[in-house]
Design a protein around this motif. Sequence first.
Motif, PDB file in Angstrom:
ATOM      1  N   THR A  95       6.700 -12.855   7.501  1.00 15.49           N
ATOM      2  CA  THR A  95       6.209 -13.134   8.852  1.00 15.49           C
ATOM      3  C   THR A  95       5.502 -11.911   9.439  1.00 15.49           C
ATOM      4  OG1 THR A  95       8.312 -12.504   9.882  1.00 15.49           O
ATOM      5  CG2 THR A  95       8.009 -14.834   9.298  1.00 15.49           C
ATOM      6  N   ARG A  96       5.713 -10.742   8.843  1.00 17.69           N
ATOM      7  CA  ARG A  96       5.074  -9.505   9.307  1.00 17.69           C
ATOM      8  C   ARG A  96       3.846  -9.152   8.469  1.00 17.69           C
ATOM      9  NH1 ARG A  96       9.306  -5.055  10.949  1.00 17.69           N
ATOM     10  NH2 ARG A  96       7.486  -4.456  12.150  1.00 17.69           N
ATOM     11  N   THR A  97       3.391 -10.091   7.657  1.00 15.82           N
ATOM     12  CA  THR A  97       2.242  -9.861   6.785  1.00 15.82           C
ATOM     13  C   THR A  97       0.951  -9.853   7.595  1.00 15.82           C
ATOM     14  OG1 THR A  97       3.344 -10.924   4.924  1.00 15.82           O
ATOM     15  CG2 THR A  97       0.956 -10.756   4.805  1.00 15.82           C
ATOM     16  N   GLU A  98       0.139  -8.841   7.331  1.00 18.64           N
ATOM     17  CA  GLU A  98      -1.192  -8.768   7.929  1.00 18.64           C
ATOM     18  C   GLU A  98      -2.191  -9.513   7.051  1.00 18.64           C
ATOM     19  OE1 GLU A  98      -2.209  -7.261  10.860  1.00 18.64           O
ATOM     20  OE2 GLU A  98      -0.061  -7.126  11.249  1.00 18.64           O
ATOM     21  N   SER A  99      -2.122  -9.248   5.735  1.00 13.98           N
ATOM     22  CA  SER A  99      -3.019  -9.891   4.783  1.00 13.98           C
ATOM     23  C   SER A  99      -2.494  -9.641   3.375  1.00 13.98           C
ATOM     24  CB  SER A  99      -4.440  -9.340   4.912  1.00 13.98           C
ATOM     25  OG  SER A  99      -4.456  -7.967   4.588  1.00 13.98           O
ATOM     26  N   THR A 112      -8.535   1.557   5.428  1.00 16.48           N
ATOM     27  CA  THR A 112      -7.555   0.986   6.351  1.00 16.48           C
ATOM     28  C   THR A 112      -6.567   2.044   6.821  1.00 16.48           C
ATOM     29  OG1 THR A 112      -6.031   0.373   4.584  1.00 16.48           O
ATOM     30  CG2 THR A 112      -7.697  -1.259   5.198  1.00 16.48           C
ATOM     31  N   GLN A 113      -5.712   1.650   7.718  1.00 16.10           N
ATOM     32  CA  GLN A 113      -4.711   2.563   8.265  1.00 16.10           C
ATOM     33  C   GLN A 113      -3.351   2.381   7.599  1.00 16.10           C
ATOM     34  OE1 GLN A 113      -5.376   5.000  10.547  1.00 16.10           O
ATOM     35  NE2 GLN A 113      -7.486   4.405  10.177  1.00 16.10           N
ATOM     36  N   ILE A 114      -3.338   2.021   6.319  1.00 17.47           N
ATOM     37  CA  ILE A 114      -2.069   1.848   5.607  1.00 17.47           C
ATOM     38  C   ILE A 114      -1.415   3.217   5.452  1.00 17.47           C
ATOM     39  CG2 ILE A 114      -0.986   1.102   3.454  1.00 17.47           C
ATOM     40  CD1 ILE A 114      -3.282  -0.941   3.168  1.00 17.47           C
ATOM     41  N   LYS A 115      -0.196   3.338   5.977  1.00 16.37           N
ATOM     42  CA  LYS A 115       0.492   4.630   5.984  1.00 16.37           C
ATOM     43  C   LYS A 115       1.101   4.985   4.634  1.00 16.37           C
ATOM     44  CE  LYS A 115      -0.510   5.614  10.118  1.00 16.37           C
ATOM     45  NZ  LYS A 115      -1.618   6.494  10.316  1.00 16.37           N
ATOM     46  N   HIS A 116       1.653   3.991   3.942  1.00 15.58           N
ATOM     47  CA  HIS A 116       2.164   4.277   2.603  1.00 15.58           C
ATOM     48  C   HIS A 116       2.152   3.017   1.747  1.00 15.58           C
ATOM     49  CE1 HIS A 116       6.071   2.713   3.957  1.00 15.58           C
ATOM     50  NE2 HIS A 116       6.407   2.648   2.695  1.00 15.58           N
ATOM     51  N   TYR A 117       2.083   3.273   0.458  1.00 19.10           N
ATOM     52  CA  TYR A 117       2.059   2.189  -0.523  1.00 19.10           C
ATOM     53  C   TYR A 117       3.376   2.161  -1.273  1.00 19.10           C
ATOM     54  CZ  TYR A 117      -2.963   1.657   0.151  1.00 19.10           C
ATOM     55  OH  TYR A 117      -4.199   1.423   0.697  1.00 19.10           O
ATOM     56  N   LEU A 132      -0.215  -6.651  -0.880  1.00 17.39           N
ATOM     57  CA  LEU A 132       0.286  -7.343   0.305  1.00 17.39           C
ATOM     58  C   LEU A 132       0.412  -6.287   1.403  1.00 17.39           C
ATOM     59  CD1 LEU A 132       1.851 -10.204   1.080  1.00 17.39           C
ATOM     60  CD2 LEU A 132       3.771  -8.640   1.108  1.00 17.39           C
ATOM     61  N   VAL A 133      -0.306  -6.462   2.494  1.00 19.35           N
ATOM     62  CA  VAL A 133      -0.286  -5.516   3.606  1.00 19.35           C
ATOM     63  C   VAL A 133       0.582  -6.114   4.707  1.00 19.35           C
ATOM     64  CG1 VAL A 133      -1.670  -4.263   5.297  1.00 19.35           C
ATOM     65  CG2 VAL A 133      -2.591  -4.700   3.009  1.00 19.35           C
ATOM     66  N   PHE A 134       1.535  -5.330   5.202  1.00 23.21           N
ATOM     67  CA  PHE A 134       2.465  -5.798   6.218  1.00 23.21           C
ATOM     68  C   PHE A 134       2.823  -4.672   7.165  1.00 23.21           C
ATOM     69  CE2 PHE A 134       4.807  -4.208   2.652  1.00 23.21           C
ATOM     70  CZ  PHE A 134       5.903  -3.552   3.184  1.00 23.21           C
ATOM     71  N   THR A 135       3.406  -5.025   8.289  1.00 21.78           N
ATOM     72  CA  THR A 135       3.862  -4.010   9.233  1.00 21.78           C
ATOM     73  C   THR A 135       5.349  -3.775   9.008  1.00 21.78           C
ATOM     74  OG1 THR A 135       4.280  -5.677  10.919  1.00 21.78           O
ATOM     75  CG2 THR A 135       2.138  -4.564  10.977  1.00 21.78           C
ATOM     76  N   GLU A 136       5.754  -2.528   9.239  1.00 17.70           N
ATOM     77  CA  GLU A 136       7.158  -2.196   9.049  1.00 17.70           C
ATOM     78  C   GLU A 136       7.621  -1.239  10.132  1.00 17.70           C
ATOM     79  OE1 GLU A 136       7.805  -0.194   5.331  1.00 17.70           O
ATOM     80  OE2 GLU A 136       6.510   1.450   5.847  1.00 17.70           O
ATOM     81  N   GLY A 137       8.898  -1.209  10.315  1.00 17.90           N
ATOM     82  CA  GLY A 137       9.500  -0.291  11.271  1.00 17.90           C
ATOM     83  C   GLY A 137       9.299  -0.703  12.711  1.00 17.90           C
ATOM     84  N   LYS A 138       9.869   0.104  13.607  1.00 18.24           N
ATOM     85  CA  LYS A 138       9.780  -0.179  15.040  1.00 18.24           C
ATOM     86  C   LYS A 138       8.382   0.047  15.590  1.00 18.24           C
ATOM     87  CE  LYS A 138      14.613   0.814  15.812  1.00 18.24           C
ATOM     88  NZ  LYS A 138      15.605   1.677  16.425  1.00 18.24           N
ATOM     89  N   LYS A 139       7.619   0.933  14.936  1.00 18.31           N
ATOM     90  CA  LYS A 139       6.274   1.235  15.416  1.00 18.31           C
ATOM     91  C   LYS A 139       5.215   0.335  14.764  1.00 18.31           C
ATOM     92  CE  LYS A 139       7.280   5.982  16.591  1.00 18.31           C
ATOM     93  NZ  LYS A 139       6.897   7.370  16.429  1.00 18.31           N
ATOM     94  N   ASN A 140       5.651  -0.605  13.947  1.00 13.81           N
ATOM     95  CA  ASN A 140       4.749  -1.551  13.284  1.00 13.81           C
ATOM     96  C   ASN A 140       3.600  -0.872  12.544  1.00 13.81           C
ATOM     97  OD1 ASN A 140       6.101  -3.942  13.968  1.00 13.81           O
ATOM     98  ND2 ASN A 140       5.192  -3.915  16.003  1.00 13.81           N
ATOM     99  N   LYS A 141       3.932   0.134  11.744  1.00  5.68           N
ATOM    100  CA  LYS A 141       2.921   0.821  10.939  1.00  5.68           C
ATOM    101  C   LYS A 141       2.609  -0.009   9.708  1.00  5.68           C
ATOM    102  CE  LYS A 141       3.822   5.372  12.590  1.00  5.68           C
ATOM    103  NZ  LYS A 141       3.815   6.760  12.314  1.00  5.68           N
TER     104      LYS A 141
END
Length: 168
Positions: A95-99, A112-117, A132-141
């Motif tokens: 559900t947190r997937t961007e693309s 892109t602004q992907i912080k880590h792989y 698969l690009v997704f947001t993680e953590g409280k700051k949605n990085k």
Amino acid sequence: MEELYREESGTSGQRKIFAAIALLMIASLFVHEWMGFQASHRFDVLGWGMDMVLLALWIWRVSFGYTLILYKNKRLEVISHGLGFIKRSYVVDLTRTESFTDKYVKSFFRKTQIKHYIHRYNSLDNNPQRLLVFTEGKKNKLAGLLFKSSDEFIKQLRKQMPDKFIQL
């Protein structure tokens, strides 16, 4: 949790040959270090250390297998297993997937602004790399999960999230 689809990483004969050749090359480096130690009676910390790093990288890239599990509750689990006793799991909330995409093109995603792989694939697997690009953590990085899978797995993932797929 009810599974929709499960897939194990596979290997091909040609890639196993390449892995064996790489291991023989690493072994020859150890032999070279041993011969140098025999001749000079001095322990070359840098040489032995680099050989150990190369061996560890080979083990990490070749000796581990991966199981991809797609669940009905919009979760993707990647289970790493290797060396007979190591087993780790990584779960992505879809559900947190961007693309996601069926091809990983480094030059495209570098912008892109992907912080880590998160790398979860065996180099011997013949399947192409996926992202698969997704947001993680409280700051949605942004984070990216790199994995290898069959086209059938991507089809199942597209059924779960048809609007998130990027064709490259």
